[in-house]
Write a protein that holds these residues in place. Structure first.
Motif, PDB file in Angstrom:
ATOM      1  N   TRP A 132       0.767  -1.154   0.057  1.00  0.00           N
ATOM      2  CA  TRP A 132      -0.213   0.063  -0.041  1.00  0.00           C
ATOM      3  C   TRP A 132       0.804   1.194   0.005  1.00  0.00           C
ATOM      4  CZ3 TRP A 132      -4.672  -0.731  -1.400  1.00  0.00           C
ATOM      5  CH2 TRP A 132      -5.597  -1.936  -1.364  1.00  0.00           C
ATOM      6  N   GLN A 133       1.987   1.214   0.753  1.00  0.00           N
ATOM      7  CA  GLN A 133       2.981   2.376   0.688  1.00  0.00           C
ATOM      8  C   GLN A 133       3.536   2.617  -0.774  1.00  0.00           C
ATOM      9  OE1 GLN A 133       5.647   0.925   3.698  1.00  0.00           O
ATOM     10  NE2 GLN A 133       5.192   2.530   5.170  1.00  0.00           N
ATOM     11  N   MET A 159       2.137   1.806  -3.561  1.00  0.00           N
ATOM     12  CA  MET A 159       0.906   2.099  -4.415  1.00  0.00           C
ATOM     13  C   MET A 159       0.867   3.758  -4.117  1.00  0.00           C
ATOM     14  SD  MET A 159      -2.195  -0.582  -4.374  1.00  0.00           S
ATOM     15  CE  MET A 159      -1.716  -2.310  -4.089  1.00  0.00           C
ATOM     16  N   ARG A 160       0.815   4.169  -2.854  1.00  0.00           N
ATOM     17  CA  ARG A 160       0.433   5.660  -2.596  1.00  0.00           C
ATOM     18  C   ARG A 160       1.527   6.455  -2.996  1.00  0.00           C
ATOM     19  NH1 ARG A 160       0.428   6.477   3.276  1.00  0.00           N
ATOM     20  NH2 ARG A 160       2.476   7.706   3.073  1.00  0.00           N
ATOM     21  N   GLN A 161       2.797   5.882  -2.990  1.00  0.00           N
ATOM     22  CA  GLN A 161       3.930   6.648  -3.677  1.00  0.00           C
ATOM     23  C   GLN A 161       3.780   6.598  -5.225  1.00  0.00           C
ATOM     24  OE1 GLN A 161       7.623   4.883  -2.854  1.00  0.00           O
ATOM     25  NE2 GLN A 161       7.331   5.045  -0.473  1.00  0.00           N
ATOM     26  N   LYS A 162       3.402   5.852  -5.534  1.00  0.00           N
ATOM     27  CA  LYS A 162       3.120   5.702  -7.272  1.00  0.00           C
ATOM     28  C   LYS A 162       2.049   6.703  -7.594  1.00  0.00           C
ATOM     29  CE  LYS A 162       4.022   2.892 -10.976  1.00  0.00           C
ATOM     30  NZ  LYS A 162       3.919   1.593 -11.651  1.00  0.00           N
ATOM     31  N   PHE A 163       0.825   6.665  -6.588  1.00  0.00           N
ATOM     32  CA  PHE A 163      -0.355   7.371  -7.162  1.00  0.00           C
ATOM     33  C   PHE A 163      -0.026   8.756  -6.955  1.00  0.00           C
ATOM     34  CE2 PHE A 163      -4.252   9.436  -5.918  1.00  0.00           C
ATOM     35  CZ  PHE A 163      -5.030   9.128  -6.874  1.00  0.00           C
ATOM     36  N   VAL A 164       0.564   9.270  -5.944  1.00  0.00           N
ATOM     37  CA  VAL A 164       0.936  10.735  -5.484  1.00  0.00           C
ATOM     38  C   VAL A 164       1.750  11.410  -6.713  1.00  0.00           C
ATOM     39  CG1 VAL A 164       2.140  12.347  -3.991  1.00  0.00           C
ATOM     40  CG2 VAL A 164       0.609  10.427  -3.102  1.00  0.00           C
ATOM     41  N   MET A 189      -4.087  12.929  -9.263  1.00  0.00           N
ATOM     42  CA  MET A 189      -4.313  13.671  -7.752  1.00  0.00           C
ATOM     43  C   MET A 189      -5.319  14.858  -8.204  1.00  0.00           C
ATOM     44  SD  MET A 189      -2.708  12.646  -5.476  1.00  0.00           S
ATOM     45  CE  MET A 189      -2.530  14.076  -4.407  1.00  0.00           C
ATOM     46  N   SER A 194      -6.663  -4.043  -4.813  1.00  0.00           N
ATOM     47  CA  SER A 194      -6.616  -3.067  -5.586  1.00  0.00           C
ATOM     48  C   SER A 194      -7.132  -3.034  -7.058  1.00  0.00           C
ATOM     49  CB  SER A 194      -4.842  -2.774  -5.617  1.00  0.00           C
ATOM     50  OG  SER A 194      -4.441  -3.894  -6.084  1.00  0.00           O
ATOM     51  N   LEU A 229      -4.881   5.189 -10.380  1.00  0.00           N
ATOM     52  CA  LEU A 229      -5.162   3.996  -9.482  1.00  0.00           C
ATOM     53  C   LEU A 229      -4.829   2.881 -10.230  1.00  0.00           C
ATOM     54  CD1 LEU A 229      -8.545   4.480  -7.770  1.00  0.00           C
ATOM     55  CD2 LEU A 229      -6.253   4.789  -6.808  1.00  0.00           C
ATOM     56  N   ALA A 255      -1.094   2.778 -10.196  1.00  0.00           N
ATOM     57  CA  ALA A 255      -0.620   2.301  -8.962  1.00  0.00           C
ATOM     58  C   ALA A 255      -0.792   0.881  -8.465  1.00  0.00           C
ATOM     59  CB  ALA A 255      -1.087   3.466  -7.809  1.00  0.00           C
TER      60      ALA A 255
END
Lengths: 343, 370, 327
Positions: free
Chosen positions: B20-21, B23-28, B34, B288, B362, B365
């Motif tokens: 999840w970390q 994914m968040r990094q990639k999403f941001v 965003m 996901s 998403l 990510a």
């Protein structure tokens, strides 16, 4: 008539990534002699495949050749620097497949899934033999398939790659590569994806064909056993550099570089009652933004603080015909030699 | 040396970071996604508190201001003076003596400052409790930021309420599709065999039907005397009847892929039962992907509802959705005369685009190891 | 191969039967049956209702039978070519639908053709020249195409055409040609009206097709067989079209399966907004006036049309991709 067919001088290739420049090949030099085989050995990620791709200018962005020469000596004694050619130009395309052919690691993936074997083979034969008729090309294809030991070649020409086994596909690949009588064959781990028994068959086949057709080979593998069988000369690569280079007998009898020595020890020996295999600790570091130091420093048991961690050793001839890149054998710092122009 | 240490540290961080970390990094990093997220958050806020953001009752007919154009929010008045507090000019109506058409002109002599958190007439917040504070308003006189419709209703307030309805239709519809998709896809993928065959054929069948004609036929068949709330749910059910199919396919495909993986077999060997395997091992491993599919399914629902309502066979007044509002803008002549009636369309496009951007981000990510 | 086609054909037949059940249910959904509406209509127009005629109609459509038997009567009538009567138009449904089928099929097929002809080259170009200006434009247009509902696009284009070219693109013909016999001038007039519906109907499909083409070609370009072919000395352009493009076309080909429903779906709603003489618009009117025999038959026709289209595309796909032939 010179004996050399290909000479690579101080080849440098980089990958431009977001994280920085990755130096995949960092000053590699070697020469391949007529009708001989140079074996290149090393772990995955040491730059073997990039070297091979660079020779045929197949390196795709973000990869790029940064410097060095790739001299190809053609039949009529013309010298061409492949590194200077346009990567998709007329000249390099005349050499690809016709003069220098290449065989890749995964035979299945290297054949188009939606064309028949025959269509793919004949396309290349016709490409390099303009004016040839279709049925002549088919004759050559059949002949080559016969030569590489494909059973029922006429039927195979109608088949699609997914209908063949991996070993069969690699035979087809070899047949295709050899159908234009190349002078140099580059094999990038051609047997890695295959079963051990099939591996042996393919290697025997390639040796046979090499002798028959009189071509040179650049054979890339991480398998010491394969190297022992096919190579005349061996280059050991580590982190984009050649760390040791000599003839095949010497490398097995008297490996000198600590990396080569460890490599040899990590092969299980018949008859020995070792409980555990010797392995090399750690993994190959990623060559991004590394300062001047010996590439093997982080994993070497002979490493010395100071010399090995601050300076990068050069490849020097320790014994006649035996080149090693290690301070242990009195190597000097890299750059010193180049300025003295000794290689 | 330190550079290399940095690289190694970076590398280690990559290997120890949870899925999840990563994914968040990639999403941001995905800028458009965003932006989509921010816009959607804004729209949903408007939708949830639409009573508060609306400037008046969305049903109120201002008979003196029929088809009034939007009033511009200004900071500088006609004399060139700057006002810190934004204001709108008053409106005066003029009648063209020949065509009898009403036109409105700004009355620059009347400056109506816009006040925030103003007290107005009492309204029911969420239909539950009384409230009398609205986000903005003027002391007196007309205040139509998006203009008014043919009955003199304030389009801005109507759009606020429509936002609530249109955005929730998507959510409710997707929730239904999600439940149906998980159940049928799960059964199909986990048990396989004949059941799988039947469910797959049904899905193929449903997917081969053109959706709009089917939706139209079903929506048109809803009894005329149903309550608005019944219609609302009936429409969401109709919309999700087709929506669940693609979700079920994702669930099934992923289940089949994951079912043979070693960690599932290991769990089985360790004695986990079906329920534990599904909920603890299978679902998390492709959650996901489900979220991605859901995000990409919502805009289709919104478009579906808008289209049906636009044609007059979806939601019916007095419920307002973007589609219902757009019914007023059905022909070119009206739009030429009152172009502001198309404002709800902007909301539709922005919302759908945002969902698509979000879904795209998403999706990238969802597979952080690529 | 033969058995695969046979299986697919049987499956299509079963789907059509299922769909006929759905259409029948739709016909039966509104309260009151067809006949009572018919009688009401006759009475409203002041005509005398002949009980004998009512009785014969009741028997003809099996309205006195239970639901499931009525279904079979309906199917039997359909097989004989009798699709029921539209009380709204006071015409046999068959005549109504038949007059609109050519236009429906033509508009769908032309849109389909146009969609692929535009989407494939642009998809290829934006994949080969990744991150170029054209790639960005294609990406942005793709997003807009996906986000813009058909009817909104239709509205916008109508306004645009009226303001810029000064003619209303509604309908397929200008008023003076509406009921004229086919002539060259009428054909030209139709060509002038075609672009808007085609763009509107095709937009979202085109957008998703371009994205599919782009991403699958991007995947294929990185494949080993491309490097291998390049290593053989093939020219870049020849290489591109003979190998990766050829492979990347397969998902595009299989997309015909879902493009068909999508285009008919879009065509339905666009036809309503643009007032095109297609089955979709006919169905809308029938639904609004609860003219259920007509509406049900329209639904049935539209779905059968897609089912047949999907069937054909499946067979095309099997012919094009050797990998799935032996599954």
């Amino acid at each position: 008539m010179p004996d050399t067919i290909l000479e690579v001088k101080n080849l440098k290739a980089c990958f431009h990534l977001d994280e920085g420049q990755l130096r995949a090949v960092d000053g590699v030099s070697f020469a391949i002699q007529r009708e001989e085989t140079l074996g290149v050995i090393g772990e995955s990620g040491c730059g073997k495949s990039v070297t091979a791709l660079s020779i045929l200018r197949l390196l795709m962005p973000p990869g790029k050749i940064e410097g060095g020469e790739i001299l190809y000596y053609s039949d009529d004694n013309q010298v061409t620097d492949l590194a200077k050619l346009h990567p998709n130009g007329e000249q390099i395309r005349k050499i690809r497949g016709k003069e220098i052919a290449m065989i890749f690691q995964e035979p299945m993936a290297s054949l188009s899934p939606v064309h028949t074997i025959g269509a793919q083979m004949m396309e290349f034969i016709l490409l390099h033999n303009p004016g040839m008729k279709k049925n002549e090309a088919q004759e050559i294809a059949l002949d080559m398939l016969n030569k590489v030991g494909v059973s029922n070649p006429a039927l195979r020409l109608q088949n699609y790659p997914h209908q063949l086994s991996g070993g069969m596909c690699q035979r087809v690949m070899i047949a295709t590569a050899l159908s234009c009588n190349p002078r140099l064959l580059i094999c990038d781990e051609p047997t890695t994806a295959l079963d051990v028994t099939v591996q042996a068959q393919i290697i025997d086949l390639m040796e046979e064909l090499q002798a028959e057709m009189g071509m040179s080979m650049l054979y890339i593998t991480h398998d010491l056993g394969v190297i022992a069988e096919v190579a005349d000369e061996v280059a050991v690569m580590y982190l984009g550099k050649i760390v040791e280079k000599c003839d095949v007998k010497t490398i097995f009898k008297k490996p000198m570089h600590p990396y080569t020595q460890r490599l040899m020890q990590s092969v299980p020996k018949l008859g020995s009652r070792q409980e555990m295999l010797d392995t090399i600790e750690g993994t190959v570091p990623i060559p991004i933004g590394m300062g001047a130091q010996c590439g093997f420093y982080s994993r070497c048991s002979h490493a010395e603080e100071g010399s090995c961690s601050r300076r990068s050793p050069a490849l020097v001839e320790v014994e006649p015909g035996h080149f090693v890149r290690c301070f242990k054998y009195g190597s000097v710092e890299e750059g010193y030699l180049e300025s003295a122009n000794q290689i | 040396m330190t550079k290399q240490a940095d690289v190694i540290q970076k590398e280690e961080k990559y290997y120890v970071a949870t899925q999840w970390q990563l994914m968040r990094q990639k999403f941001v990093k995905h800028k458009l996604a965003m932006a989509g997220l921010v816009v959607l958050a804004l729209l949903y806020t408007l939708g949830i508190f639409s009573d508060f953001f609306a400037t008046q009752d969305y049903q109120k007919r201002n008979t003196r201001y029929i088809n009034a154009p939007p009033q511009r929010i200004r900071f500088i008045d006609a004399d060139g003076h700057f006002h810190l507090r934004p204001f709108v000019y008053g409106l005066t109506q003029e009648m063209d003596p020949e065509t009898w058409r009403r036109t409105y002109v700004e009355d620059t002599s009347v400056i109506q400052p816009i006040r925030f958190f103003v007290r107005t007439d009492t309204y029911k917040f969420w239909g539950l409790f009384d409230a009398n504070i609205r986000f903005m308003g003027v002391d007196e006189g007309p205040f139509f930021l998006f203009g008014t419709d043919g009955s003199g209703r304030d389009l801005f307030s109507r759009v606020m309420y429509a936002t609530r309805i249109s955005l929730t239709v998507g959510l409710v519809g997707v929730f239904l599709s999600f439940v149906l998709g998980c159940v049928f896809g799960g059964i199909s993928g986990y048990y396989g065999g004949k059941i799988d065959m039947v469910i797959q054929r049904v899905i193929e069948f449903l997917l081969s039907i053109p959706t709009i004609p089917l939706w139209m036929a079903l929506a048109a068949a809803l009894p005329k005397d149903w309550e608005t709330i019944q219609i609302y749910f009936a429409i969401t059910i109709i919309l999700s009847m087709v929506g669940w199919c693609s979700l079920a396919r994702v669930v099934r495909g992923k289940l089949l892929e994951v079912k043979q993986k070693d960690f599932v077999i290991a769990a089985k060997l360790a004695g986990a039962n079906d329920w534990q395997i599904i909920t603890r091992h299978l679902l998390p491993s492709f959650m996901s992907y489900l979220i991605v599919s859901i995000t990409l399914a919502i805009p289709n629902m919104i478009i579906g509802e808008t289209a049906l309502s636009f044609l007059g066979i979806g939601l019916r007044p007095p419920v307002v959705s973007w589609g219902v509002l757009l019914q007023d803008a059905q022909n070119v002549r009206t739009i030429n005369l009152h172009p502001w009636l198309l404002i709800p369309a902007v909301f539709v496009v922005v919302a759908v685009l945002s969902f698509n951007f979000l879904g795209d981000g998403l999706r990238d990510a969802a597979d952080p190891y690529k | 191969m033969g058995s695969y086609i046979f299986n697919r054909f049987c499956y299509m037949l079963i789907s059509i039967v299922l769909m006929s059940v759905v259409a029948f249910i739709i016909i039966q959904l509104p309260p009151g049956d067809y006949l009572s509406s018919y009688i009401m209509q006759l009475q409203a127009s002041g005509e005398r209702v002949d009980p004998a005629q009512v009785e014969s109609l009741r028997r003809q459509y099996g309205l006195d039978l239970p639901m499931y038997q009525r279904y079979f009567v309906w199917v039997k009538n359909m097989l004989r070519g009798d699709f029921g009567r539209s009380f709204d138009w006071n015409m046999p449904v068959r005549t109504l639908i038949a007059s609109r089928i050519p236009m429906t099929v033509a508009v769908s097929l032309v849109t389909m053709l146009f969609t692929y002809l535009v989407a494939i080259p642009f998809g290829i170009y934006s994949a080969v020249k990744q991150y170029s200006i054209v790639d960005y434009i294609v990406t942005v247009l793709g997003f807009v195409g996906l986000a813009m509902p058909n009817f909104l696009l239709a509205l916008f284009l109508m306004i645009f055409f009226q303001r810029v070219f000064g003619f209303s693109p509604g309908g397929l013909f200008s008023p003076e040609y509406l009921n004229a016999p086919w002539s060259f001038a009428r054909f030209v007039d139709m060509l002038k009206h075609l672009p808007v519906p085609i763009i509107v109907i095709g937009a979202s499909g085109m957008a998703s097709l371009m994205r599919v083409m782009r991403s699958s070609l991007l995947d294929e370009i990185k494949m080993k067989y491309v490097t291998n072919a390049r290593a053989k000395g093939l020219k870049e352009r020849v290489l591109l079209f003979r190998y990766p493009v050829r492979v990347a076309l397969n998902p595009i080909l299989s997309s015909i399966g879902w493009m068909f429903p999508q285009i008919l779906s879009g065509a339905t709603i666009t036809a309503i907004v643009l007032n095109l003489p297609t089955v979709g618009a006919l169905m809308y009117r029938a639904l609004l006036s609860q003219d259920m025999y007509l509406a049900g038959t329209c639904v049935l026709f539209l779905t059968v049309f897609t089912l047949v289209g999907t069937f054909i595309s499946d067979i095309l796909l099997v012919c094009a991709d050797p990998r799935i032939r032996f599954d």
